[in-house]
Design an enzyme around this catalytic site. Structure first.
Site, mmCIF file in Angstrom:
data_model
loop_
_atom_site.group_PDB
_atom_site.id
_atom_site.type_symbol
_atom_site.label_atom_id
_atom_site.label_comp_id
_atom_site.label_asym_id
_atom_site.label_seq_id
_atom_site.Cartn_x
_atom_site.Cartn_y
_atom_site.Cartn_z
ATOM 1 C CB SER A 26 -1.268 0.483 1.483
ATOM 2 O OG SER A 26 0.038 -0.361 2.728
ATOM 3 C CG ASN A 39 -4.390 -4.531 13.297
ATOM 4 O OD1 ASN A 39 -3.496 -4.253 12.033
ATOM 5 N ND2 ASN A 39 -5.357 -5.913 13.670
ATOM 6 C CB THR A 43 -40.662 27.443 -8.912
ATOM 7 O OG1 THR A 43 -41.760 27.067 -9.587
ATOM 8 C CG2 THR A 43 -40.092 27.466 -7.561
ATOM 9 C CB SER A 51 -14.139 25.358 -29.695
ATOM 10 O OG SER A 51 -14.504 24.471 -30.473
ATOM 11 C CE LYS A 79 -19.607 27.235 -27.536
ATOM 12 N NZ LYS A 79 -19.254 25.435 -27.703
ATOM 13 C CG ASN A 133 -16.514 25.760 -24.787
ATOM 14 O OD1 ASN A 133 -17.242 26.358 -24.907
ATOM 15 N ND2 ASN A 133 -15.823 25.092 -25.689
ATOM 16 C CD GLU A 175 -19.200 22.900 -19.679
ATOM 17 O OE1 GLU A 175 -19.731 23.824 -20.369
ATOM 18 O OE2 GLU A 175 -18.445 22.132 -19.965
ATOM 19 C CE1 TYR A 198 -6.969 -2.601 9.169
ATOM 20 C CE2 TYR A 198 -5.649 -5.780 8.812
ATOM 21 C CZ TYR A 198 -5.563 -3.858 8.100
ATOM 22 O OH TYR A 198 -5.445 -3.386 7.307
ATOM 23 C CD GLN A 213 -3.131 -2.368 1.985
ATOM 24 O OE1 GLN A 213 -2.499 -3.238 2.774
ATOM 25 N NE2 GLN A 213 -3.236 -3.454 0.279
ATOM 26 C CE LYS A 253 -4.355 3.314 5.636
ATOM 27 N NZ LYS A 253 -4.999 2.096 4.896
#
Length: 596
Positions: free
Chosen positions: A157, A244, A289, A411, A417, A419, A424, A451, A456, A459
């Site tokens: 890990s 542990n 709404t 673009s 464009k 953007n 986004e 455990y 593992q 994380k």
């Protein structure tokens, strides 16, 4: 800081401060080519320190502000752990630390190999076997052989849990002090352990520590190096603890820091929103709404809605912090220990409120990580909703705002464009954070106590969610700070869609004593007449209105303008400008002056 010239970079260079992970086998050259392609394609992004994983941000002063904002958040802590903070490098949260394959020749500058090696196959193979033997010595005394290469690959890990290095060192220093105070180790041994750990901490912070996959994880990498440096005292450090409780402690410390960073970034975002709300406390815009025009509101009022949402996000993180702030260290593998340890002392030194009350619970649950991820997921949803509105508002069809060039892109085929890519991406990345919560819930759902190695998998998802959330919070704050707002266009749109119809119904109730349901039906007929003529309510004549209901007189025209509609909404929490200004003052006190 000048952008790096991608053409001058060596293959495999890591200009962005991301930790390099060496891939084994036939895919090495392919990955190397992909890495170089990313560097070349992202040439204009290198100055931000965040490419290629974040929004496409141009080299602009706002990009530097994002980095500064993020840097501030990274240093916010209510308590310092250990005896020094990790050295932070640019956009890399934990510093550029190399993972070395076990068949790789040692770096001449590597402090972990103080003995000089001839760079021949004999030396390399010798070092490889020594590292594997060191790993077995730490946990596998009854094993006759070492793990298979595939086992090493799935089991190790260190590629990701190296991010816990500062917290692991801090926990070990606290543990060593406690062992000496309890008479379990000698004071001289304690001093040697602490001095060694501080050297290791400095080596990692400076990017000079080479991690080994043969040593599996951050704990064994540090302990093995400590023993190499100081000898026998290093072998005593693990007395009265297990990996542990060690990893549970490290991870709680890391998540606690992540909570503090999130709170700092949320506070900064709230400050920007409050400032912009104050600028536009009386700017009229349509409220929606069902994404249909509903009633006029002010833009300041609308922004304050997000200030409240982000305030609740901060409270969720604060609740998560309060619950996680108990120390697992001393729970050992699962049953506690027979040594006379002082768990209160280690908890206190590491800034925890108390030791965890049950040793099995201490090593087996990750609900504190779920708390963080749940808070992060809800916060990401709020960010996503706001980002969606920024995307809509920046279209020509709305035209309410224009995003700064620093947070927009063009673009490759359409020259006109502009953007809103950053918005986004904030909208999209919410799914990534939500997915990390789902993944950990699924990992935990069937685990028996105590455990299991499944843990593992806790994380990587949390690390990624934290990185993603922090980037999105910083980018959103800078988007809001840099966007141009068009009050005239908002005012124009506020009158479209008969948004003052409710004001007319309220006028009938207030001035003529008409029951609201009857008033609602009367105004519905007025709206139908205006729709049939293609005009606004204020364009109908008094004769037209009286033809629908004789109680409608000239007084109705006093409530049909959007400005008067907004001004009339004076109830607490309403959109009247005077109420909005009061709410701004209250928000500053609640979220900015009275916090952090």
């Amino acid at each position: 800081m000048q952008p790096l010239d991608a053409d001058l970079l060596e293959e495999g260079a890591d200009p962005l401060g991301a930790a390099a992970v060496h891939r084994q086998g036939e895919d090495d050259h392919r990955f190397l080519g992909e890495d170089r392609l990313q560097i070349v394609e992202g040439r204009h992004l290198l100055a931000t320190g965040l490419a290629p994983g974040g929004p496409d941000v141009e080299d602009h002063h706002l990009a530097a502000e994002v980095g500064e904002l993020r840097g501030i958040a990274l240093h916010v802590q209510e308590r310092q752990i250990g005896h020094g903070r990790p050295h932070l490098h640019g956009g890399d949260l934990e510093g550029p630390h190399r993972i070395r394959r076990d068949d790789e020749e040692p770096d001449q500058k590597d402090e972990q190999t103080e003995t000089s090696f001839d760079h021949d196959s004999t030396a390399v193979n010798h070092m490889k076997e020594e590292r594997k033997k060191a790993a077995r010595d730490l946990w596998g005394g009854h094993f006759a052989g070492g793990p298979a290469p595939l086992m090493e690959q799935i089991n190790a890990s260190i590629d990701f849990d190296k991010r816990l290095w500062a917290h692991d060192v801090a926990g070990s220093i606290a543990h060593a002090r406690m062992l000496a105070a309890a008479g379990i180790i000698a004071e001289a041994e304690r001093d040697a352990i602490i001095a060694g750990l501080e050297r290791i901490r400095d080596s990692i912070a400076q990017g000079e520590f080479a991690f080994s996959r043969a040593l599996e994880d951050i704990h064994l990498n540090i302990e093995a190096r400590l023993t190499e440096m100081i000898g026998e005292p290093g072998r005593k450090l693990h007395t009265a603890r297990s990996r542990n409780d060690q990893v549970a402690t490290d991870f709680r410390l890391w998540v606690r820091d992540a909570v503090d960073r999130a709170d700092a970034l949320l506070r900064a975002l709230q400050a920007v929103l409050i400032d912009r709300a104050e600028e536009h406390a009386a700017t009229v815009m349509p409220g929606f709404t069902h994404l249909q025009a509903a009633q006029p509101v002010t833009f300041g009022h609308h922004l304050l809605a997000y200030v409240e949402m982000f305030g609740r996000d901060r409270s969720r993180f604060a609740d998560a912090r309060r619950r996680l702030n108990e120390c697992p260290l001393g729970a050992a593998a699962l049953a506690g220990t027979g040594f006379p340890i002082d768990r209160e002392a280690t908890a206190r030194e590491l800034g925890f409120d108390r030791p965890m009350a049950n040793s099995i619970d201490a090593v087996s649950d990750r609900d504190f990580a779920l708390d963080y991820l749940a808070s992060a997921a809800i916060c990401a949803v709020h960010l996503s909703r706001f980002a969606e509105e920024l995307v809509l508002w920046s279209t020509p069809q709305f035209g309410f705002v224009r995003m700064a060039e620093a947070f927009s892109s063009g673009s490759s085929i359409m020259p006109q464009k502009r953007n809103p890519d950053a918005a986004e991406l904030v909208r999209a990345k919410s799914g990534r954070v939500i997915g990390r919560l789902d993944a950990l819930l699924i990992v935990l759902k069937g685990l028996p106590l105590a455990y299991s190695k499944d843990l593992q998998e806790d994380k990587e998802g949390v690390f990624d969610a934290a990185d993603t959330l922090e980037l999105c919070l910083a980018a959103t704050a800078e988007m809001v700070r840099g966007m141009t707002i068009f009050p005239e266009r908002m005012r124009e749109a506020a009158g479209v869609g008969y948004t003052t119809a409710t004001d007319l119904a309220d006028w009938l109730v207030r001035e003529k004593g008409v029951p609201f349901r009857d008033a609602h039906a009367i105004v519905a007929r007025v709206v139908a007449l205006a729709e049939s003529r293609g005009c606004g309510l204020e364009d109908l004549s008094i004769e037209d209105l009286r033809g629908i209901d004789p109680r409608l007189d000239e007084g109705v025209f006093e409530v049909l303008s959007v400005e008067k509609s907004v001004t009339s909404r004076k109830s607490f929490g309403g959109t009247a400008p005077e109420r909005v200004r009061e709410a701004i003052a209250a928000a500053r006190e609640r979220f900015l002056e009275g916090a952090g």
